[in-house]
Structures are given as structure tokens and as C-alpha cells.
Design a protein around this motif. Sequence first.
Motif, PDB file in Angstrom:
ATOM      1  N   PHE A 267       0.816  -1.211   0.000  1.00 45.33           N
ATOM      2  CA  PHE A 267       0.000   0.000   0.000  1.00 45.33           C
ATOM      3  C   PHE A 267       0.859   1.275   0.000  1.00 45.33           C
ATOM      4  CE2 PHE A 267      -2.212   2.973   3.127  1.00 45.33           C
ATOM      5  CZ  PHE A 267      -2.864   3.691   2.126  1.00 45.33           C
ATOM      6  N   ILE A 268       1.615   1.507   1.073  1.00 42.57           N
ATOM      7  CA  ILE A 268       2.407   2.733   1.154  1.00 42.57           C
ATOM      8  C   ILE A 268       3.563   2.690   0.167  1.00 42.57           C
ATOM      9  CG2 ILE A 268       3.705   4.251   2.675  1.00 42.57           C
ATOM     10  CD1 ILE A 268       2.205   3.068   5.039  1.00 42.57           C
ATOM     11  N   GLY A 269       4.212   1.530   0.056  1.00 43.70           N
ATOM     12  CA  GLY A 269       5.360   1.420  -0.834  1.00 43.70           C
ATOM     13  C   GLY A 269       5.044   1.762  -2.278  1.00 43.70           C
ATOM     14  N   SER A 270       3.882   1.324  -2.763  1.00 45.99           N
ATOM     15  CA  SER A 270       3.536   1.590  -4.165  1.00 45.99           C
ATOM     16  C   SER A 270       3.269   3.074  -4.400  1.00 45.99           C
ATOM     17  CB  SER A 270       2.322   0.753  -4.585  1.00 45.99           C
ATOM     18  OG  SER A 270       1.182   1.077  -3.806  1.00 45.99           O
ATOM     19  N   HIS A 271       2.658   3.739  -3.428  1.00 51.21           N
ATOM     20  CA  HIS A 271       2.467   5.187  -3.553  1.00 51.21           C
ATOM     21  C   HIS A 271       3.818   5.906  -3.566  1.00 51.21           C
ATOM     22  CE1 HIS A 271      -1.936   5.851  -3.241  1.00 51.21           C
ATOM     23  NE2 HIS A 271      -1.929   4.695  -2.598  1.00 51.21           N
ATOM     24  N   PHE A 272       4.744   5.422  -2.744  1.00 52.00           N
ATOM     25  CA  PHE A 272       6.063   6.048  -2.701  1.00 52.00           C
ATOM     26  C   PHE A 272       6.808   5.844  -4.017  1.00 52.00           C
ATOM     27  CE2 PHE A 272      10.621   5.980  -1.718  1.00 52.00           C
ATOM     28  CZ  PHE A 272      10.764   7.247  -1.144  1.00 52.00           C
ATOM     29  N   VAL A 273       6.729   4.645  -4.577  1.00 53.85           N
ATOM     30  CA  VAL A 273       7.399   4.372  -5.847  1.00 53.85           C
ATOM     31  C   VAL A 273       6.891   5.306  -6.935  1.00 53.85           C
ATOM     32  CG1 VAL A 273       7.590   2.665  -7.704  1.00 53.85           C
ATOM     33  CG2 VAL A 273       7.994   1.987  -5.326  1.00 53.85           C
ATOM     34  N   LYS A 274       5.584   5.473  -7.017  1.00 58.17           N
ATOM     35  CA  LYS A 274       5.021   6.366  -8.042  1.00 58.17           C
ATOM     36  C   LYS A 274       5.513   7.791  -7.852  1.00 58.17           C
ATOM     37  CE  LYS A 274       0.837   3.558  -8.420  1.00 58.17           C
ATOM     38  NZ  LYS A 274      -0.615   3.465  -8.094  1.00 58.17           N
ATOM     39  N   ARG A 275       5.651   8.216  -6.615  1.00 56.68           N
ATOM     40  CA  ARG A 275       6.153   9.555  -6.331  1.00 56.68           C
ATOM     41  C   ARG A 275       7.620   9.673  -6.756  1.00 56.68           C
ATOM     42  NH1 ARG A 275       4.717  13.699  -2.893  1.00 56.68           N
ATOM     43  NH2 ARG A 275       6.459  15.066  -2.337  1.00 56.68           N
ATOM     44  N   LEU A 276       8.415   8.667  -6.418  1.00 56.57           N
ATOM     45  CA  LEU A 276       9.848   8.727  -6.694  1.00 56.57           C
ATOM     46  C   LEU A 276      10.133   8.704  -8.192  1.00 56.57           C
ATOM     47  CD1 LEU A 276      12.184   8.892  -4.702  1.00 56.57           C
ATOM     48  CD2 LEU A 276      12.501   6.437  -4.953  1.00 56.57           C
ATOM     49  N   LEU A 277       9.309   8.000  -8.953  1.00 53.25           N
ATOM     50  CA  LEU A 277       9.519   7.928 -10.401  1.00 53.25           C
ATOM     51  C   LEU A 277       9.385   9.284 -11.081  1.00 53.25           C
ATOM     52  CD1 LEU A 277       7.611   4.613 -11.228  1.00 53.25           C
ATOM     53  CD2 LEU A 277      10.081   4.987 -11.396  1.00 53.25           C
ATOM     54  N   LYS A 278       8.722  10.224 -10.434  1.00 54.65           N
ATOM     55  CA  LYS A 278       8.543  11.562 -11.006  1.00 54.65           C
ATOM     56  C   LYS A 278       9.753  12.465 -10.777  1.00 54.65           C
ATOM     57  CE  LYS A 278       3.540  11.335 -10.184  1.00 54.65           C
ATOM     58  NZ  LYS A 278       2.402  11.917  -9.402  1.00 54.65           N
ATOM     59  N   ALA A 279      10.692  12.029  -9.949  1.00 53.60           N
ATOM     60  CA  ALA A 279      11.850  12.856  -9.611  1.00 53.60           C
ATOM     61  C   ALA A 279      12.865  12.852 -10.743  1.00 53.60           C
ATOM     62  CB  ALA A 279      12.489  12.353  -8.326  1.00 53.60           C
ATOM     63  N   ASP A 280      13.304  14.021 -11.145  1.00 53.43           N
ATOM     64  CA  ASP A 280      14.253  14.135 -12.263  1.00 53.43           C
ATOM     65  C   ASP A 280      15.623  13.557 -11.936  1.00 53.43           C
ATOM     66  OD1 ASP A 280      12.329  15.390 -13.823  1.00 53.43           O
ATOM     67  OD2 ASP A 280      12.961  17.408 -13.229  1.00 53.43           O
TER      68      ASP A 280
END
Length: 344
Positions: free
Chosen positions: A12-25
Motif C-alpha cells: 500500500f504505502i510502498g507503491s504510492h512512494f514508488v510512483k512519487r519517486l519515479l517523477k523525480a528528475d
Amino acid sequence: MDKVLVTGGAGFIGSHFVKRLLKADDVSQVTVLDALTYAGHVENLGEAFLSPKLTFMEGNILDIPLVDELVGRHDAVVHFAAESHVDRSFLTAGNFVTTNVLGTHTLLDAARRLGVAKFVHVSTDEVYGPLVTGSASERDPLRPTVPYAASKAASDMVALSHFHTYGVPVCVTRSSNNYGPCQHPEKIIPLFVTRLLKHEPVTLHGHGEHVRNWLHVEDNCAAIELVLRAGAPGEIYNLGGGTDLTNKELTGHLLRLCGADWDAVHYVPDRQANDIRYAMTWSKLSDELGYQPHRDLMDGLAETVEWYRNNPGRWAPLLRNPAAPRAEIRIQPATEKEKRMSHA
């Protein structure tokens, strides 16, 4: 921070974090290591698989050769993988110790031997134990009362010992209760929502007076990213800023959002070792790293209920047999030959 390994990234939390991190340049690769137990599903990552930055590996954090291989190829580790449900810990406490303590040690030992720039260990406010009054700061002692919380407290100590003894650049985060879309329906908010949407009753323990702080998962992930980027090694950061509610107050909000009334609520005797209240301060995170939560509770709950209303295909099969793996979506781990080829 170029390449980041995220354990438990299909949860649950990990997948939200991954999606956030993928947006980082400044992040070129995010690798998810997940055992895909009953609470981890690749569907949680969804559109993240469209990113060329994402690599997924099914595997266990107790697998030393696999952990060594992955840690050695990354600059940072964010460690979400854990057994996390209090009720389950009453029945299988040994599994919680094995995964949460020994699994954490396996990762940290690899980080010690292979070197990482940052290791973020994700923990919980439950390690402080129940507080009738006041709030726990990062300096307060740990007084867990249930097997889940005890296993997390032990893993926190293991993590911090690797900083003090070996210099592994570890930060520990402790968050309050998270909520939001995609959470497994064993937790209270999705459990109540899914039952109410099916016009089934829900149960409150005791008089429903247990107090929990509710933090939207996106606010929690923003805080974890701040700690990953700017947290000082060896430090603990409480991730709070949500809203305190009794379970009865929370139930009232969910009844309204689901179009149900109090006739759907049944009171049952309180379970053994049900902590009456958790509370912690989060001024350190705010003062030192500039963190502020942004999600309003009522808006967040409405969004969460709407997600469950619109996605029964994601949660209904889990209610039918919540412990069973979803065989049709499992990703097979790489063979040793494939692993060697990936380095070529």
C-alpha cells in the motif's frame, strides 16, 4: 540519489512512494523488491510500469544473495517490507519477528558490506505504545505491547545499531496510521468501506473510544522522501500531522460517505492488548526538514471511499480469500542466468 531500491514497493504505502519517486528528475532507476504476499500486488503499481525507470523483482528480503545483488546496484534503500497487521501478529508472531527483524538485519548487513548513501527504515508510531495523555517524541522510550509493534521496535533498534556501530547512513521514520486508495481490506478503513458498500455490518471493539491519528498516504510518502533526501543519518523522524479520531468518530464519517447508518454497526468485546491511544509529536520533521501535510481528512476519506466504490475488481477477490496469492498476476523471479545477463 540516482538509483533507489524500495523493498515492499508493491504494498500500500510502498507503491504510492514508488510512483512519487519515479517523477523525480534526479532518480534514474527505482527497483522494487517485493515477496508478493497476500498484501502485495503488482496492480498497486499500475501505471508505474509504463516508466522505463522501474524494475520489478519478486523476492524475499531474507534471500541474502538476491539482497546483496540488488543493494550493490543502488545508491539508496527505502525499506517498507514488513508484516504489518496487528491481529495477524497475535496468531503468527514468529513470522513477524522473522520478516521484520531478521529481514531488516539482512538488508542492513548488505548495506554495511556494499555501501549505500542512505538507508531509510520505515516504522510506526505503535512502537511507543499506548499513551493516555501527552505525545511521544523521538527521544521517548519504546514500549510496544503487541507482537507487531514489538517486532517493529526491535527492527528500529537493529537499524540504529548499524549506524552507531558500523556507520551505515540510516534514518528511521515512524508514521501514524495511513489511509488512501489501494489499501488492503484487512485494515479498518478499507475493511469498513468494503463491508458497507456490500451492505454488510461492521464491528467496533469495546465502545469505539480507541484513538488513532490518520495521515493520508501521500503526505506520508512526501515526508519519507524528505527524509531520504535530507534526513541526518542516525536520526529518527516522527511522521505525523494527520487528524486524531476515535474509532467511533471515524466510523461515523465512513457511514456518511457510504450512505449507511448506525444500524450497520455492531459492538463487540474489546480484543486483548488493544492500545487505547497513540500520539506523537512531529515538530522535528517540520522544524528541520520543512515538512507540512497538505491533505484534508474529509476530502481524503471521500476520495478513498470513491476509489473503493469504483474499483471492486481490485478488492472483492481479496475478501473472498485474503490470504491467497493472485497467481495470474505474479511475476516470476529472475533465474541466476538472467540475473547475470542483466549485468552484461
